[in-house]
Design a protein around this motif. Structure first.
Motif, short mmCIF file in Angstrom:
data_model
loop_
_atom_site.label_atom_id
_atom_site.label_comp_id
_atom_site.label_asym_id
_atom_site.label_seq_id
_atom_site.Cartn_x
_atom_site.Cartn_y
_atom_site.Cartn_z
N TYR A 211 12.31 -3.85 20.41
CA TYR A 211 13.22 -4.32 19.35
C TYR A 211 14.20 -5.28 20.01
O TYR A 211 14.90 -4.90 20.96
N ALA B 123 9.57 -6.05 17.21
CA ALA B 123 10.49 -5.98 16.07
C ALA B 123 11.59 -6.98 16.40
O ALA B 123 12.38 -6.77 17.32
N VAL C 255 14.81 -9.45 15.47
CA VAL C 255 15.97 -9.48 14.58
C VAL C 255 16.74 -10.78 14.77
O VAL C 255 17.01 -11.20 15.91
N ARG D 68 7.04 -8.10 13.49
CA ARG D 68 7.75 -8.09 12.22
C ARG D 68 9.14 -8.65 12.45
O ARG D 68 9.74 -8.43 13.49
N TYR E 77 13.13 -9.12 11.05
CA TYR E 77 14.18 -8.52 10.22
C TYR E 77 15.39 -9.45 10.20
O TYR E 77 15.81 -9.95 11.24
N THR F 211 19.39 -2.12 9.65
CA THR F 211 18.17 -2.78 10.13
C THR F 211 17.47 -1.92 11.18
O THR F 211 16.24 -1.82 11.20
N ARG G 170 15.69 0.79 9.39
CA ARG G 170 14.52 0.23 8.70
C ARG G 170 13.37 0.03 9.69
O ARG G 170 12.21 0.32 9.37
N CYS G 171 13.67 -0.44 10.89
CA CYS G 171 12.63 -0.61 11.90
C CYS G 171 11.95 0.71 12.20
O CYS G 171 10.72 0.78 12.29
N GLU H 142 9.62 1.57 9.34
CA GLU H 142 8.47 0.70 9.11
C GLU H 142 7.57 0.55 10.33
O GLU H 142 6.36 0.35 10.18
N GLN H 143 8.13 0.62 11.54
CA GLN H 143 7.31 0.41 12.73
C GLN H 143 7.34 1.58 13.71
O GLN H 143 6.58 1.60 14.67
#
Length: 257
Positions: free
Chosen positions: A6, A30, A32, A54, A56, A69, A72-73, A76-77
């Motif tokens: 991330y 991920a 951002v 992905r 964000y 966020t 959410r990561c 979703e992941q």
């Protein structure tokens, strides 16, 4: 399943270089950023496999936004293996100018509070899993205060001590905290500088060395290594000598310059 990283501030500079390095090493991403369209266009231009990344949209200086966020990561992941709080800003300031106090406030909100808010959603679940790595991006500029860098240098000095505190808190639970301190990296941020930048490094070379340091679980790593030597010398120089060396040094651009 590929491991997950991330990364905040992933739309340009070293964040983007780190994203590509991790992808090439087989990780999922991920990413951002505030500039989601730009970041998405970059990922597509690199022909990254859609299943492995992905994007964000978030502003790290907005606590509610960036913590949401992170959650959410996870939803979703899944829980990342590595979280890199890379987003940061560098603007010169002059304490004699009242409006520059707002610049200082903005820098701290992004570089310091934003870093802690980036990590916050991941600390407890990583502790429960008893694994994970939190990475703070500091700077050689945080070793000593530089003229015109009052906000930036102090914000990066705070990154060193904040990450050290967090390291002590997380280590008993198997979570590592790594501090990466770049020297001068050739990015849009540094190209505005009007002073000499020794040992200037390309972002791709930086990303490779940073990846290796993070994988090794280094406590603190200066990149390139030459800037680590410079940092140690700066740290031990007597104040009077350091002050004389800075006489006449060009100051960093202020906002609007």
């Amino acid at each position: 399943m590929p491991r997950l990283v991330y990364i905040t501030g992933a739309s340009s500079g070293i964040g983007q270089a780190l994203a590509l390095q991790y992808y090439q090493e087989g990780w999922s991403l991920a990413l951002v950023a505030r500039r989601v369209e730009e970041l998405t266009a970059w990922a597509e231009s690199q022909r990254l496999a859609p299943s492995r990344w992905r994007v964000y949209r978030a502003d790290v200086s907005d606590i509610a936004d960036i913590t949401a966020t992170g959650r959410r990561c996870i939803e979703e992941q899944g829980l990342p293996d590595v979280v890199i709080a890379n987003a940061g800003i560098s603007i010169g300031m002059d304490t004699a100018v009242e409006e520059d106090l707002a610049v200082m406030q903005r820098i701290y909100a992004t570089n310091n509070v934003g870093m802690a808010a980036t990590f916050q959603p991941f600390v407890t679940p990583m502790r429960e899993r008893r694994s994970g790595t939190l990475v703070g991006i500091a700077s050689v500029a945080g070793v000593r205060g530089l003229p015109g860098h009052g906000a930036y240098s102090s914000s990066k000095a705070a990154v060193f001590t904040y990450c050290e505190s967090l390291r002590g808190e997380c280590r008993p639970d198997g979570v590592r905290v790594v501090t990466i301190a770049p020297g001068y990296i050739d990015t849009p941020l540094t190209r505005q500088n009007r002073y000499r930048m020794p040992f200037l490094m390309q972002p791709e070379a930086f990303a490779k060395r940073a990846f290796e340091a993070i994988e090794a679980g280094a406590r603190v790593r200066f990149i390139p290594w030459q800037m680590g030597v410079v940092a140690r010398v700066m740290h031990v120089l007597p104040g009077a000598v350091f002050d004389r060396l800075l006489v006449g040094r060009p100051r960093k651009h202020r906002q609007g310059e």
